[in-house]
Design a protein around this motif. Structure first.
Motif, PDB file in Angstrom:
ATOM      1  N   ALA A  28       0.837  -1.213   0.000  1.00 25.04           N
ATOM      2  CA  ALA A  28       0.000   0.000   0.000  1.00 25.04           C
ATOM      3  C   ALA A  28       0.861   1.247   0.000  1.00 25.04           C
ATOM      4  O   ALA A  28       0.551   2.248  -0.648  1.00 25.04           O
ATOM      5  CB  ALA A  28      -0.926  -0.016   1.208  1.00 25.04           C
ATOM      6  N   THR A  29       1.993   1.203   0.759  1.00 25.64           N
ATOM      7  CA  THR A  29       2.898   2.344   0.787  1.00 25.64           C
ATOM      8  C   THR A  29       3.528   2.570  -0.572  1.00 25.64           C
ATOM      9  O   THR A  29       3.639   3.696  -1.052  1.00 25.64           O
ATOM     10  CB  THR A  29       3.992   2.119   1.847  1.00 25.64           C
ATOM     11  OG1 THR A  29       3.374   1.784   3.068  1.00 25.64           O
ATOM     12  CG2 THR A  29       4.851   3.345   2.005  1.00 25.64           C
ATOM     13  N   ALA A  30       3.935   1.469  -1.208  1.00 25.03           N
ATOM     14  CA  ALA A  30       4.536   1.607  -2.525  1.00 25.03           C
ATOM     15  C   ALA A  30       3.543   2.178  -3.528  1.00 25.03           C
ATOM     16  O   ALA A  30       3.879   3.023  -4.353  1.00 25.03           O
ATOM     17  CB  ALA A  30       5.047   0.242  -3.011  1.00 25.03           C
ATOM     18  N   VAL A  50      -1.989   6.489 -11.725  1.00 23.34           N
ATOM     19  CA  VAL A  50      -1.895   6.211 -10.295  1.00 23.34           C
ATOM     20  C   VAL A  50      -2.102   4.719 -10.098  1.00 23.34           C
ATOM     21  O   VAL A  50      -2.753   4.041 -10.914  1.00 23.34           O
ATOM     22  CB  VAL A  50      -2.928   7.031  -9.489  1.00 23.34           C
ATOM     23  CG1 VAL A  50      -2.616   8.511  -9.559  1.00 23.34           C
ATOM     24  CG2 VAL A  50      -4.338   6.777 -10.003  1.00 23.34           C
ATOM     25  N   TYR A  51      -1.567   4.191  -8.989  1.00 27.68           N
ATOM     26  CA  TYR A  51      -1.566   2.745  -8.744  1.00 27.68           C
ATOM     27  C   TYR A  51      -2.052   2.455  -7.326  1.00 27.68           C
ATOM     28  O   TYR A  51      -1.254   2.129  -6.441  1.00 27.68           O
ATOM     29  CB  TYR A  51      -0.155   2.182  -8.963  1.00 27.68           C
ATOM     30  CG  TYR A  51       0.347   2.366 -10.373  1.00 27.68           C
ATOM     31  CD1 TYR A  51       0.146   1.384 -11.331  1.00 27.68           C
ATOM     32  CD2 TYR A  51       1.004   3.536 -10.752  1.00 27.68           C
ATOM     33  CE1 TYR A  51       0.604   1.557 -12.635  1.00 27.68           C
ATOM     34  CE2 TYR A  51       1.446   3.713 -12.046  1.00 27.68           C
ATOM     35  CZ  TYR A  51       1.248   2.726 -12.982  1.00 27.68           C
ATOM     36  OH  TYR A  51       1.695   2.901 -14.278  1.00 27.68           O
ATOM     37  N   PRO A  52      -3.347   2.577  -7.067  1.00 25.24           N
ATOM     38  CA  PRO A  52      -3.852   2.219  -5.738  1.00 25.24           C
ATOM     39  C   PRO A  52      -3.994   0.703  -5.598  1.00 25.24           C
ATOM     40  O   PRO A  52      -3.942  -0.044  -6.580  1.00 25.24           O
ATOM     41  CB  PRO A  52      -5.220   2.912  -5.692  1.00 25.24           C
ATOM     42  CG  PRO A  52      -5.656   2.929  -7.117  1.00 25.24           C
ATOM     43  CD  PRO A  52      -4.406   3.096  -7.933  1.00 25.24           C
ATOM     44  N   SER A  53      -4.211   0.259  -4.359  1.00 28.01           N
ATOM     45  CA  SER A  53      -4.384  -1.159  -4.054  1.00 28.01           C
ATOM     46  C   SER A  53      -5.841  -1.427  -3.719  1.00 28.01           C
ATOM     47  O   SER A  53      -6.530  -0.587  -3.132  1.00 28.01           O
ATOM     48  CB  SER A  53      -3.497  -1.578  -2.882  1.00 28.01           C
ATOM     49  OG  SER A  53      -2.120  -1.376  -3.202  1.00 28.01           O
ATOM     50  N   ALA A  54      -6.308  -2.586  -4.085  1.00 26.84           N
ATOM     51  CA  ALA A  54      -7.690  -2.963  -3.805  1.00 26.84           C
ATOM     52  C   ALA A  54      -7.893  -3.128  -2.306  1.00 26.84           C
ATOM     53  O   ALA A  54      -7.066  -3.729  -1.616  1.00 26.84           O
ATOM     54  CB  ALA A  54      -8.036  -4.265  -4.531  1.00 26.84           C
ATOM     55  N   ILE A 150      -5.576  -0.367 -10.724  1.00 26.99           N
ATOM     56  CA  ILE A 150      -5.807  -0.995  -9.424  1.00 26.99           C
ATOM     57  C   ILE A 150      -4.986  -2.277  -9.338  1.00 26.99           C
ATOM     58  O   ILE A 150      -5.068  -3.145 -10.212  1.00 26.99           O
ATOM     59  CB  ILE A 150      -7.302  -1.284  -9.223  1.00 26.99           C
ATOM     60  CG1 ILE A 150      -8.104   0.019  -9.353  1.00 26.99           C
ATOM     61  CG2 ILE A 150      -7.555  -1.925  -7.877  1.00 26.99           C
ATOM     62  CD1 ILE A 150      -9.596  -0.179  -9.301  1.00 26.99           C
ATOM     63  N   MET A 151      -4.207  -2.370  -8.266  1.00 31.32           N
ATOM     64  CA  MET A 151      -3.367  -3.538  -8.037  1.00 31.32           C
ATOM     65  C   MET A 151      -3.954  -4.380  -6.916  1.00 31.32           C
ATOM     66  O   MET A 151      -4.672  -3.875  -6.045  1.00 31.32           O
ATOM     67  CB  MET A 151      -1.944  -3.102  -7.679  1.00 31.32           C
ATOM     68  CG  MET A 151      -1.283  -2.220  -8.729  1.00 31.32           C
ATOM     69  SD  MET A 151       0.419  -1.830  -8.313  1.00 31.32           S
ATOM     70  CE  MET A 151       0.223  -1.068  -6.715  1.00 31.32           C
ATOM     71  N   GLU A 154      -1.954  -7.542  -0.622  1.00 31.47           N
ATOM     72  CA  GLU A 154      -1.722  -8.714   0.204  1.00 31.47           C
ATOM     73  C   GLU A 154      -2.737  -8.769   1.346  1.00 31.47           C
ATOM     74  O   GLU A 154      -3.114  -7.743   1.908  1.00 31.47           O
ATOM     75  CB  GLU A 154      -0.301  -8.678   0.780  1.00 31.47           C
ATOM     76  CG  GLU A 154       0.794  -8.733  -0.286  1.00 31.47           C
ATOM     77  CD  GLU A 154       2.171  -8.668   0.330  1.00 31.47           C
ATOM     78  OE1 GLU A 154       2.254  -8.580   1.568  1.00 31.47           O
ATOM     79  OE2 GLU A 154       3.162  -8.704  -0.418  1.00 31.47           O
ATOM     80  N   GLU A 155      -3.157  -9.978   1.663  1.00 28.82           N
ATOM     81  CA  GLU A 155      -4.085 -10.217   2.764  1.00 28.82           C
ATOM     82  C   GLU A 155      -5.339  -9.360   2.608  1.00 28.82           C
ATOM     83  O   GLU A 155      -5.739  -8.614   3.512  1.00 28.82           O
ATOM     84  CB  GLU A 155      -3.421  -9.931   4.112  1.00 28.82           C
ATOM     85  CG  GLU A 155      -2.203 -10.777   4.380  1.00 28.82           C
ATOM     86  CD  GLU A 155      -1.590 -10.450   5.719  1.00 28.82           C
ATOM     87  OE1 GLU A 155      -2.193  -9.652   6.463  1.00 28.82           O
ATOM     88  OE2 GLU A 155      -0.518 -10.984   6.021  1.00 28.82           O
ATOM     89  N   PHE A 156      -5.925  -9.437   1.434  1.00 32.74           N
ATOM     90  CA  PHE A 156      -7.165  -8.686   1.201  1.00 32.74           C
ATOM     91  C   PHE A 156      -8.338  -9.643   1.190  1.00 32.74           C
ATOM     92  O   PHE A 156      -8.315 -10.657   0.509  1.00 32.74           O
ATOM     93  CB  PHE A 156      -7.096  -7.945  -0.129  1.00 32.74           C
ATOM     94  CG  PHE A 156      -8.408  -7.304  -0.506  1.00 32.74           C
ATOM     95  CD1 PHE A 156      -8.792  -6.109   0.072  1.00 32.74           C
ATOM     96  CD2 PHE A 156      -9.267  -7.913  -1.425  1.00 32.74           C
ATOM     97  CE1 PHE A 156      -9.991  -5.517  -0.265  1.00 32.74           C
ATOM     98  CE2 PHE A 156     -10.469  -7.328  -1.759  1.00 32.74           C
ATOM     99  CZ  PHE A 156     -10.831  -6.134  -1.183  1.00 32.74           C
ATOM    100  N   PRO A 157      -9.407  -9.320   1.952  1.00 28.66           N
ATOM    101  CA  PRO A 157      -9.479  -8.205   2.911  1.00 28.66           C
ATOM    102  C   PRO A 157      -8.891  -8.602   4.251  1.00 28.66           C
ATOM    103  O   PRO A 157      -8.771  -9.782   4.570  1.00 28.66           O
ATOM    104  CB  PRO A 157     -10.981  -7.962   3.015  1.00 28.66           C
ATOM    105  CG  PRO A 157     -11.589  -9.318   2.816  1.00 28.66           C
ATOM    106  CD  PRO A 157     -10.704 -10.033   1.845  1.00 28.66           C
TER     107      PRO A 157
END
Length: 409
Positions: A28-30, A50-54, A150-151, A154-157
């Motif tokens: 998420a930080t990356a 932009v590259y947010p995380s799901a 959207i990428m 890890e460990e979602f959710p």
């Protein structure tokens, strides 16, 4: 220089380690770091990537200072341009944004903010958002595209999720990175997780809340959902005990030991906190069994044939006219019998006839209306001789000037 600035600011969406000063580069930080790098480096291009995380909160600020360069300079040299600028955002080819993406801008003199939590269904699919800036002074527009890639995270959710209601803030205030970072730091001190992410932020107005009155600096309130990888702490569980539940039912504040860790900056409504344990939720999905609730196949549609039997509507027409006519005739006969054949009816007819005759006589008399002679002018008998005394005037006498009372001779 850019990397050091972001690292000192801290990532409000991913906290790791045992203390706030210890951080590592999580996905998420990356993603957020790439968001900031692309946002600042691509100012010379019309499109931004932009590259947010799901499942992790996504925040993108539409800066007015950046879009000011798209419009002509201020007419007077030496003066700072402060034109009112508003933004319109929509998914390319559609009139509105995706369901998970929200937008807010309080005034034309403040920055706009896109925020939301991407869903796992959109992973790997680029989402193109059209951003149109309107200069309210010159009525000019500028359009840029924001490409959201959207990428997967890890460990979602995250298995443990808690939603807090902050009463003393609006949604645009909590979206600021330093404010959200302070809130996540307070939650981390209470919860002590290994991994803590901000999942979503929702304004209280979107949950059916009322617009506050513009007095005493009242706020709308905001819901903040966070997720962690460890079970809820004992402090967060205090709101579930019977004493606090009773106090909440009586609209009283519950007694929470860790409330003082938030009270310095955030006023938490502990009665509205929601704790969700994903590990204990039982899936309610049921596989659809073919054949149940589905109509059988009837084949192709067959329209009615042209050889339909003709229907005779003559009988229906007669019934429609005959029945009302018969009822009307019966009522007429009953009324005629009452008025003509019964004594009360005859009396009413005679009375009506006499009224008509009297009315006619009065009308005839009104046509030949004359002034009546006063009683003093009529013939009278002499009190001594008994002879009739003639009237005091002749027939051609003008009676209009005659007094009502005359002296007797």
């Amino acid at each position: 220089m850019l990397l050091s600035w972001w690292w000192e600011l801290g990532d409000p969406c991913a906290w790791t380690g045992k203390g706030r000063g210890t951080r590592r580069m999580s996905p998420a930080t990356a993603g957020t770091l790439l968001l900031t790098v692309y946002t600042l480096f691509s100012k010379v291009h019309a499109d931004r990537n932009v590259y947010p995380s799901a499942g992790v909160l996504f925040v993108h600020v539409l800066e007015r200072e950046y879009f000011k360069g798209e419009f002509p300079p201020y007419p007077k040299p030496g003066e700072v341009s402060n034109d009112p600028i508003t933004f319109n955002t929509n998914l390319m080819g559609y009139p509105d944004r995706p369901g998970w993406l929200r937008y807010i801008q309080r005034t034309p003199y403040s920055d706009g903010v896109l925020y939301g939590s991407p869903t796992a269904e959109n992973v790997g699919k680029p989402t193109i958002i059209e951003i149109t800036a309107y200069n309210r002074r010159t009525f000019e527009t500028a359009r840029h595209n924001l490409i959201i890639n959207i990428m997967s995270a890890e460990e979602f959710p995250l298995p443990y999720q808690a939603e807090f209601f902050i009463k003393n803030m609006n949604v645009e205030e909590i979206l600021a990175s330093e404010v959200l970072g302070d809130f996540l730091g307070a939650v981390k001190n209470v919860w002590q997780p290994e991994r803590l992410n901000a999942i979503n932020i929702t304004s209280a107005l979107d949950r059916g809340g009322r617009v506050p009155l513009p007095i005493n600096d009242m706020k709308e309130g905001v819901y903040v959902m966070v997720g962690a990888d460890v079970a809820f702490s004992s402090c967060l569980r205090e709101v579930e005990n019977p004493q606090n539940q009773l106090r909440c039912s009586q609209e009283m504040e519950p007694v929470i030991t860790c409330d003082k860790k938030f009270r310095t900056q955030f006023y938490i409504d502990w009665c509205k906190i929601s704790l969700v344990d994903k590990t204990k939720q039982v899936s309610t999905y049921q596989e659809v069994v073919r054949g149940e609730g589905i109509l059988p196949d009837g084949g192709e549609y067959k329209p009615p044939s042209e050889s339909l039997k003709s229907r005779d509507y003559y009988t229906d027409f007669l019934i429609t006219l005959a029945v009302p006519s018969a009822v009307a005739l019966v009522l007429f006969l009953i009324l005629a019998y009452i008025m003509c054949c019964r004594r009360e009816g005859v009396i009413q007819l005679v009375h009506h006839s006499s009224i008509q005759k009297s009315t006619k006589e009065l009308r005839d008399m009104s046509k030949n209306r004359e002034i009546a002679w006063p009683l003093s002018t009529l013939p009278v008998f002499h009190p001594v001789t008994g002879e009739i005394i003639p009237p005091l005037h002749t027939d051609n006498y003008d009676s209009t000037n005659m007094p009502l009372m005359q002296t007797q001779q």
